[in-house]
Design an enzyme around this catalytic site. Structure first.
Site, PDB file in Angstrom:
ATOM      1  N   LYS A  52       1.042  -1.312   0.004  1.00 55.06           N
ATOM      2  CA  LYS A  52      -0.008   0.104  -0.057  1.00 55.06           C
ATOM      3  C   LYS A  52       0.739   1.323  -0.002  1.00 55.06           C
ATOM      4  O   LYS A  52       0.568   2.113  -0.527  1.00 55.06           O
ATOM      5  CB  LYS A  52      -1.059  -0.076   1.017  1.00 55.06           C
ATOM      6  CG  LYS A  52      -1.957  -0.949   1.041  1.00 55.06           C
ATOM      7  CD  LYS A  52      -2.730  -1.070   2.535  1.00 55.06           C
ATOM      8  CE  LYS A  52      -3.783  -2.125   2.284  1.00 55.06           C
ATOM      9  NZ  LYS A  52      -3.981  -2.900   3.701  1.00 55.06           N
ATOM     10  N   GLN A  96      -4.948  -2.307   9.621  1.00 53.86           N
ATOM     11  CA  GLN A  96      -4.947  -3.362   9.023  1.00 53.86           C
ATOM     12  C   GLN A  96      -5.151  -4.626  10.124  1.00 53.86           C
ATOM     13  O   GLN A  96      -5.006  -4.628  10.986  1.00 53.86           O
ATOM     14  CB  GLN A  96      -3.356  -3.508   8.877  1.00 53.86           C
ATOM     15  CG  GLN A  96      -2.746  -4.798   8.004  1.00 53.86           C
ATOM     16  CD  GLN A  96      -3.408  -4.565   6.560  1.00 53.86           C
ATOM     17  OE1 GLN A  96      -3.170  -3.687   5.865  1.00 53.86           O
ATOM     18  NE2 GLN A  96      -3.800  -5.606   6.161  1.00 53.86           N
ATOM     19  N   ASP A 119     -11.519   2.325   4.638  1.00 50.82           N
ATOM     20  CA  ASP A 119     -12.074   0.904   4.369  1.00 50.82           C
ATOM     21  C   ASP A 119     -13.581   0.786   4.398  1.00 50.82           C
ATOM     22  O   ASP A 119     -14.093  -0.340   3.892  1.00 50.82           O
ATOM     23  CB  ASP A 119     -11.477  -0.127   5.330  1.00 50.82           C
ATOM     24  CG  ASP A 119     -10.210  -0.706   5.177  1.00 50.82           C
ATOM     25  OD1 ASP A 119      -9.816  -1.022   3.988  1.00 50.82           O
ATOM     26  OD2 ASP A 119      -9.451  -1.268   6.104  1.00 50.82           O
TER      27      ASP A 119
END
Ligand code: NAD
Length: 284
Positions: A52, A96, A119
């Site tokens: 990422k 994460q 997200d």
């Protein structure tokens, strides 16, 4: 023979467009800023976080990684999220997953400001998704929808069947497909006789994480097959779909690797930019 839906090429095309958007923002003095919190030393998570960061930097997004020890207390994680929520230069935050067992993931995700929720996993953003007034979407689901649109697939009135009901893939994809007027079924581990459903699918998505789950006898002629699964078999990366036997029956199909995978990281960056624009009152 199925037309290959080239997720990698599409992701690269989108990245070029995104770079231009980032340049425009920078010309206005806006620096997109994305924070990733990784708790513990899960080796796969560390790889994802690094991927990422590379992608963020290649499109001009500043990405900061908060690598926390696996013993970090939940209170300290919440305090970090509070700090980032309050920092006006931060546009996007994600945690994460998986997190260590002593961390209550729901409590941590709920703490992220919905305006910085890259997200799309905070309860209010999940609610907005199902109410069809969302401004941020889970990346994999958003990427799949964009890929289908790119290849001219109209979902209206189609039977869409999704194997897998996770919060990050199956459920949000179902909401987005429903919004496009597909008739959606979600299958899962307790579903009896998967193929009864999958054979009806005009669009079949597998997000189960089981190699060779989808075989040719489960797929109707001409179906569009999207393989989200990531499985390691004998040192090879494979999806959930028995590609060689399903591909001749499908009208379109995503390969693994090179299908959905590259879309996820690209569309994550797109969410960061959506949130950056929104924070600065920039509309389309
Ligand atoms: P998860 O483990 O949270 O959920 C899996 C879901 O599949 C569950 O709802 C379970 O009920 C269902 N399932 C599992 N085996 C099944 C079976 N035999 N029959 C019917 N249903 C079954 O997984 P997830 O996080 O949604 O990820 C699913 C897969 O997709 C994994 O392989 C993951 O690595 C992959 N993934 C890929 C990307 C990508 O970018 N390509 C992104 C996210 C997840």
């Amino acid at each position: 023979m199925g037309k290959i839906l080239d997720g990698k090429a599409f992701a690269n095309l989108r990245a070029e467009k995104l770079k231009k958007q980032v340049e425009k923002l920078k010309a206005q003095g806006i620096e997109p800023y994305f924070c990733v919190i990784n708790i513990g030393d899960n080796s796969a998570s560390k790889v994802y976080v690094r991927t990422k960061k590379r992608r963020a930097e290649s499109v001009g997004i500043i990405q900061k990684i908060y690598q926390l020890p696996k013993t970090e207390s939940e209170e300290d994680v919440l305090a970090l999220i509070d700090k980032l929520n309050a920092d006006p230069k931060v546009h996007g935050i994600m945690v994460q997953l998986p997190a260590p067992e002593h961390i209550n993931v729901n409590r941590v995700l709920e703490r992220i400001s919905p305006e910085k929720d890259v997200d799309g996993l905070t309860p209010s953003n999940i609610g907005r998704l199902w109410q069809e007034n969302h401004f941020v979407e889970p990346a994999t689901a958003d990427g799949i929808m964009a890929l289908l649109d790119h290849y001219g697939v109209d979902l209206e009135g189609k039977n869409a069947v999704i194997i897998g009901r996770s919060n990050i893939v199956g459920k949000p994809l179902a909401a987005l497909m429903l919004e496009k007027n597909a008739t959606v079924s979600i299958l899962h581990l307790a579903t009896k006789n998967l193929s009864e459903y999958t054979k009806m699918a005009d669009i079949l998505v597998s997000a189960a994480g089981q190699a060779n789950l989808v075989t040719k006898d489960m797929v109707k002629d001409g179906a569009i097959v999207i393989d989200v699964g990531i499985n390691h078999v004998n040192g090879h990366l494979v999806g959930d779909v028995a590609f060689d036997e399903v591909e001749p029956k499908a009208s379109m199909i995503t390969p693994v690797p090179g299908g959905v995978g590259p879309l996820t990281v690209e569309f994550l960056m797109e969410q960061v930019i959506k949130l950056t624009r929104r924070a600065n009152g920039i509309r389309e």
